[in-house]
Design an enzyme around this catalytic site. Structure first.
Site, mmCIF file in Angstrom:
data_model
loop_
_atom_site.group_PDB
_atom_site.id
_atom_site.type_symbol
_atom_site.label_atom_id
_atom_site.label_comp_id
_atom_site.label_asym_id
_atom_site.label_seq_id
_atom_site.Cartn_x
_atom_site.Cartn_y
_atom_site.Cartn_z
ATOM 1 N N GLU A 1 55.069 37.497 -41.174
ATOM 2 C CA GLU A 1 55.242 38.941 -41.287
ATOM 3 C C GLU A 1 56.705 39.271 -41.028
ATOM 4 O OE1 GLU A 1 54.621 41.679 -42.848
ATOM 5 O OE2 GLU A 1 52.504 41.363 -42.301
ATOM 6 N N CYS B 1 49.171 41.265 -45.120
ATOM 7 C CA CYS B 1 49.386 39.822 -45.042
ATOM 8 C C CYS B 1 49.828 39.362 -46.423
ATOM 9 C CB CYS B 1 48.105 39.102 -44.619
ATOM 10 S SG CYS B 1 48.248 37.296 -44.629
#
Length: 254
Positions: A112, A2
């Site tokens: 992402e 992340c």
């Protein structure tokens, strides 16, 4: 992994979600939170809730990028923005925080990138990954306070990740650990809940919890911080190249 996330809900909604009442600083909506920036985190405090033996919670800002207390010079230490749930308890950089300083990191979603093989010629595609039901969520995190040589203290934090569920694996092989509200107390209670007692919380979210929305590459630049980062875009479909003709296998007429 992340590496970017967002926190765009109203402050009252965020603080109510994590049951914090005494955070007086105002904070704006943030659409592109990046490593080394200050992030909002929540942990249990020494004070007890009125009429209860449960600890109160406190919110504060920490630098995104954990620095263990034993580090002499952060310049010589890698930037630890994530901690793998599978190995954090045994890693020197994280095991003290896993035992004593577990935190929540409020968010409204994360970004992402799906990265095709380089030889494919297809550019990475950014996705805004948000809870289908909307609202605020809480990532599992770890916190350390690092003391510099001049005596100043810096609160630092990392977000925990786990192998992605099947729904998100097509985008990336890892995702942040999400702690459900009913598990906040157990995750934050480090005095009685050892790492092995909360191991079951460090798992991927349910398959239908998140949705992945393709967005533009505006999120790639930290200086881009507006709501247009989350505007959906059409995903380009790569053109299929015609198969290469194998001339060597053709019979010659001469």
């Amino acid at each position: 992994m992340c590496g970017r996330y967002a926190l765009t809900a109203m402050p009252d909604e965020i603080l109510n979600f994590v049951s914090v009442a005494d955070f007086e600083e105002d904070f704006p909506a943030r659409f592109n939170i990046a490593p080394t920036q200050p992030i909002l985190v929540v942990m249990a405090s020494e004070r007890r809730q009125p009429g209860s033996n449960l600890p109160q919670r406190r919110a504060f800002l920490a630098r995104w990028g954990l620095i263990p207390g034993w580090v002499k010079d952060p310049k010589d230490f890698p930037l630890l923005i994530n901690a793998r749930a599978e190995t954090a308890v045994g890693k020197a950089s994280f095991k003290a925080a896993m035992r004593h300083r577990r935190i929540l990191v409020p968010a409204t979603g994360f970004y992402e990138w799906r990265r095709p093989p380089r030889e494919s010629g297809v550019q990475p595609q950014a996705y805004w990954i948000r809870p289908k039901q909307g609202g605020v969520i809480a990532f599992a995190g770890l916190m350390e306070t690092w003391s510099s040589a001049d005596g100043s203290d810096v609160d630092t934090a990392a977000i925990m990740t786990t192998p992605a569920n099947a729904a998100l694996r097509q985008v990336h092989d890892r995702m942040p650990v999400v702690i459900a509200p009913e598990d906040f107390e157990r995750w934050l209670e480090c005095k009685t809940q050892e790492p092995r007692d909360v191991a079951d919380l460090m798992r991927a979210a349910d398959e239908d919890f998140f949705e992945a929305v393709p967005v533009s590459d505006l999120v790639n630049k930290v200086s881009n911080m507006g709501p247009d980062l989350q505007k959906p875009v059409a995903v380009a479909v790569p053109e299929e190249k015609p198969p290469k003709r194998d001339t060597d296998s053709q019979m010659s007429l001469f």
